[in-house]
Write a protein that holds these residues in place. Structure first.
Motif, PDB file in Angstrom:
ATOM      1  N   LEU A  44       0.841  -1.192   0.000  1.00  0.00           N
ATOM      2  CA  LEU A  44       0.000   0.000   0.000  1.00  0.00           C
ATOM      3  C   LEU A  44       0.883   1.252   0.000  1.00  0.00           C
ATOM      4  O   LEU A  44       1.917   1.300   0.660  1.00  0.00           O
ATOM      5  CB  LEU A  44      -0.947   0.005   1.194  1.00  0.00           C
ATOM      6  CG  LEU A  44      -1.954  -1.156   1.268  1.00  0.00           C
ATOM      7  CD1 LEU A  44      -2.966  -0.903   2.376  1.00  0.00           C
ATOM      8  CD2 LEU A  44      -2.667  -1.370  -0.066  1.00  0.00           C
ATOM      9  N   ARG A  45       0.434   2.294  -0.709  1.00  0.00           N
ATOM     10  CA  ARG A  45       1.286   3.459  -0.931  1.00  0.00           C
ATOM     11  C   ARG A  45       0.574   4.791  -0.705  1.00  0.00           C
ATOM     12  O   ARG A  45       1.045   5.829  -1.156  1.00  0.00           O
ATOM     13  CB  ARG A  45       1.810   3.434  -2.377  1.00  0.00           C
ATOM     14  CG  ARG A  45       2.644   2.198  -2.744  1.00  0.00           C
ATOM     15  CD  ARG A  45       4.008   2.238  -2.090  1.00  0.00           C
ATOM     16  NE  ARG A  45       4.862   1.134  -2.518  1.00  0.00           N
ATOM     17  CZ  ARG A  45       5.041   0.018  -1.826  1.00  0.00           C
ATOM     18  NH1 ARG A  45       4.405  -0.154  -0.670  1.00  0.00           N
ATOM     19  NH2 ARG A  45       5.834  -0.932  -2.271  1.00  0.00           N
ATOM     20  N   THR A 165      -4.771   2.488  -3.309  1.00  0.00           N
ATOM     21  CA  THR A 165      -3.673   1.899  -4.076  1.00  0.00           C
ATOM     22  C   THR A 165      -4.144   0.632  -4.784  1.00  0.00           C
ATOM     23  O   THR A 165      -4.789  -0.221  -4.167  1.00  0.00           O
ATOM     24  CB  THR A 165      -2.479   1.549  -3.165  1.00  0.00           C
ATOM     25  OG1 THR A 165      -1.909   2.755  -2.635  1.00  0.00           O
ATOM     26  CG2 THR A 165      -1.395   0.808  -3.933  1.00  0.00           C
ATOM     27  N   LEU A 166      -3.836   0.515  -6.059  1.00  0.00           N
ATOM     28  CA  LEU A 166      -4.019  -0.719  -6.819  1.00  0.00           C
ATOM     29  C   LEU A 166      -2.633  -1.310  -7.031  1.00  0.00           C
ATOM     30  O   LEU A 166      -1.763  -0.664  -7.633  1.00  0.00           O
ATOM     31  CB  LEU A 166      -4.676  -0.440  -8.165  1.00  0.00           C
ATOM     32  CG  LEU A 166      -6.045   0.244  -8.156  1.00  0.00           C
ATOM     33  CD1 LEU A 166      -6.535   0.472  -9.586  1.00  0.00           C
ATOM     34  CD2 LEU A 166      -7.055  -0.572  -7.383  1.00  0.00           C
ATOM     35  N   ASP A 203      -9.402  -6.996  -0.703  1.00  0.00           N
ATOM     36  CA  ASP A 203      -9.862  -5.664  -0.300  1.00  0.00           C
ATOM     37  C   ASP A 203      -9.064  -5.235   0.915  1.00  0.00           C
ATOM     38  O   ASP A 203      -9.278  -5.712   2.027  1.00  0.00           O
ATOM     39  CB  ASP A 203     -11.355  -5.710   0.019  1.00  0.00           C
ATOM     40  CG  ASP A 203     -11.918  -4.341   0.418  1.00  0.00           C
ATOM     41  OD1 ASP A 203     -11.161  -3.356   0.415  1.00  0.00           O
ATOM     42  OD2 ASP A 203     -13.116  -4.272   0.739  1.00  0.00           O
ATOM     43  N   GLY A 204      -8.099  -4.328   0.720  1.00  0.00           N
ATOM     44  CA  GLY A 204      -7.210  -3.898   1.793  1.00  0.00           C
ATOM     45  C   GLY A 204      -5.798  -4.377   1.526  1.00  0.00           C
ATOM     46  O   GLY A 204      -5.424  -4.686   0.388  1.00  0.00           O
ATOM     47  N   ASN A 223     -11.898   2.611   2.384  1.00  0.00           N
ATOM     48  CA  ASN A 223     -11.107   1.762   1.488  1.00  0.00           C
ATOM     49  C   ASN A 223      -9.721   2.357   1.284  1.00  0.00           C
ATOM     50  O   ASN A 223      -9.569   3.563   1.068  1.00  0.00           O
ATOM     51  CB  ASN A 223     -11.805   1.609   0.135  1.00  0.00           C
ATOM     52  CG  ASN A 223     -12.967   0.642   0.181  1.00  0.00           C
ATOM     53  OD1 ASN A 223     -14.109   1.021  -0.038  1.00  0.00           O
ATOM     54  ND2 ASN A 223     -12.690  -0.616   0.474  1.00  0.00           N
ATOM     55  N   LYS A 224      -8.682   1.511   1.354  1.00  0.00           N
ATOM     56  CA  LYS A 224      -7.301   1.981   1.230  1.00  0.00           C
ATOM     57  C   LYS A 224      -6.562   1.353   0.060  1.00  0.00           C
ATOM     58  O   LYS A 224      -5.549   1.884  -0.393  1.00  0.00           O
ATOM     59  CB  LYS A 224      -6.515   1.655   2.515  1.00  0.00           C
ATOM     60  CG  LYS A 224      -6.991   2.385   3.731  1.00  0.00           C
ATOM     61  CD  LYS A 224      -6.823   3.877   3.608  1.00  0.00           C
ATOM     62  CE  LYS A 224      -5.365   4.291   3.641  1.00  0.00           C
ATOM     63  NZ  LYS A 224      -5.219   5.754   3.561  1.00  0.00           N
TER      64      LYS A 224
END
Length: 446
Positions: A44-45, A165-166, A203-204, A223-224
């Protein structure tokens, strides 16, 4: 309007994933306010980019929250590897005149450095008691994006966007500013893939996130990120295991090596969380809930399941199974009244993030996901009424109503813990249900 009411009316919630209403958290008195800038979930960014791009807003929102709770010190916890961000924050804290009230504390690059109770210990040396919250030791914790949203609330702006972030086995790792209510499928397609048929989506983050069974929902304020991996990836297969499968495998293969306990973050802080004993109970006395009471101390960090266990068993899954059974039975763990101290072995049992990422099979995906502007061409958004801890919001609009971006469409239910929700786009309400408000919109550029 004071800070508390501005935050409340703007619908600010914990943006780190928990979704606790921020106005309720700030309605307290604490010695410390802490900013969680650890972003310890692999891949995650969001937070580091927000801290670099919007330091003034985040510092201002954080300081305002600190003054609201009458804190003596405001401490930003951030990993030492983020050297450029740290330098930016230092300069802006001085320039904005918030020093020495606002300070920076360097965190080790370990998982889970962002766990609320681990963060409290690292920044203050205090240990949150079992079954308690940081406020019990004079601390309030907010996330970096939450502080950003507090600053926006002070400007009269409601929470209508979230940063996501994707990342994973995709052509285009990216971080996006997403309007709340955007269809999840639309967001996932921004990763560069054309079909989800061969993929599983978490999800997450890869540790605490859950496998998505459907992509037909809507993005919420908490949502992150979404981790997108091929269906045959170890992490997707592991997270697809249900509780029944976890129990069958655990009963036959657990060898009581106690590695799950020895590396448990809460156990290392002095709590009585011992997953190997829960596994033993499940194996020999599965219906003895009293012997499994300490499962309620589990933070669901998933370190035991995805890193510690040499047999790849599922202690977290078993803990969750027991938690659900105890909740149904109305059984609660009673903490022991004692002075909590970290285990002597804690300093050399912390799990380095790089090692964890390698164990998860994610090293090849551990790269940048730059914050990028995109065009959203959609016809409808869905504003979920339950985007937070507490009671769902009460709709204040009905089908046929015209609404404008930032307008409240769901209010806090009287006498309940909750947060209001707002539309992120102009449009016309087409449907109101117990769970979602659907709004017809046109094209928009964010």
């Amino acid at each position: 309007m004071d800070v508390l009411n501005q935050v409340r009316e703007a619908g600010v919630i914990g943006a780190g994933g928990a979704g606790f209403p921020t106005h309720a958290k700030l309605n307290a008195t604490a010695e410390y306010i802490l900013l969680n800038g650890a972003e310890c979930e692999p891949l995650l960014r969001v937070d580091q980019q927000l801290l670099a791009l919007y330091p003034d807003a985040i510092i201002t929102g954080f300081a305002a929250a600190g003054h609201q709770v009458q804190a003596k010190r405001a401490i930003i916890g951030i990993k030492g590897k983020h050297k450029e961000v740290i330098e930016i924050l230092k300069k802006r804290i001085e320039a904005l005149g918030f020093s020495p009230f606002v300070q920076i504390h360097i965190l080790p690059d370990v998982y889970p450095a962002g766990d609320e109770q681990v963060l409290v210990y690292e920044l203050t040396g205090r240990i949150v008691p079992e079954c308690s919250i940081p406020l019990s030791v004079g601390c309030v914790v907010v996330n970096a994006e939450t502080a950003f949203n507090i600053a926006r609330a002070l400007e009269g702006k409601s929470v209508t966007e979230t940063y996501v972030t994707l990342q994973g086995d995709i052509p285009r790792p990216v971080t996006l500013k997403v309007p709340v209510g955007m269809p999840v499928r639309e967001v996932l397609m921004k990763s560069g893939i054309t079909s989800l048929d061969d993929y599983g989506v978490i999800d997450g983050g890869p540790m605490m996130g859950r496998i998505m069974n459907s992509y037909d929902g809507y993005v919420s304020k908490k949502n992150k990120g979404y981790i997108i991996l091929k269906k045959d990836h170890y992490l997707i297969r592991k997270k697809s295991m249900n509780e029944r499968q976890a129990r069958i495998i655990g009963r036959t293969a657990c060898e009581q090596c106690r590695m799950c306990t020895d590396l448990c973050p809460r156990y290392l802080l002095g709590h009585n969380m011992q997953p190997h004993k829960i596994m033993r109970t499940m194996k020999y006395m599965p219906d003895d809930l009293q012997s499994a009471l300490t499962a309620q101390l589990c933070s669901q960090c998933n370190l035991c399941e995805l890193f510690s266990c040499p047999a790849h068993l599922s202690p977290r899954n078993i803990n969750s199974w027991y938690k659900d059974r105890m909740r149904t039975a109305g059984i609660k763990y009673t903490p022991a009244e004692r002075d909590y101290k970290p285990r002597e072995a804690r300093s050399y049992r912390l799990v380095p993030s790089k090692r964890l990422i390698a164990r998860l099979g994610l090293s090849s995906f551990d790269g940048p996901a730059p914050l990028t502007g995109v065009e959203w061409n959609i016809d409808e958004i869905g504003i979920l009424l339950s985007q937070h801890v507490g009671a769902p919001a009460q709709p204040v609009v009905q089908a046929g109503d015209a609404v404008t971006a930032g307008q409240m469409v769901g209010a806090i239910r009287e006498g309940s813990l909750g947060a209001p929700v707002h539309t992120s786009m102009d449009g016309v309400v087409t449907e109101v249900t117990d769970s979602v408000i659907k709004i017809k919109v046109g094209s928009i550029h964010v």
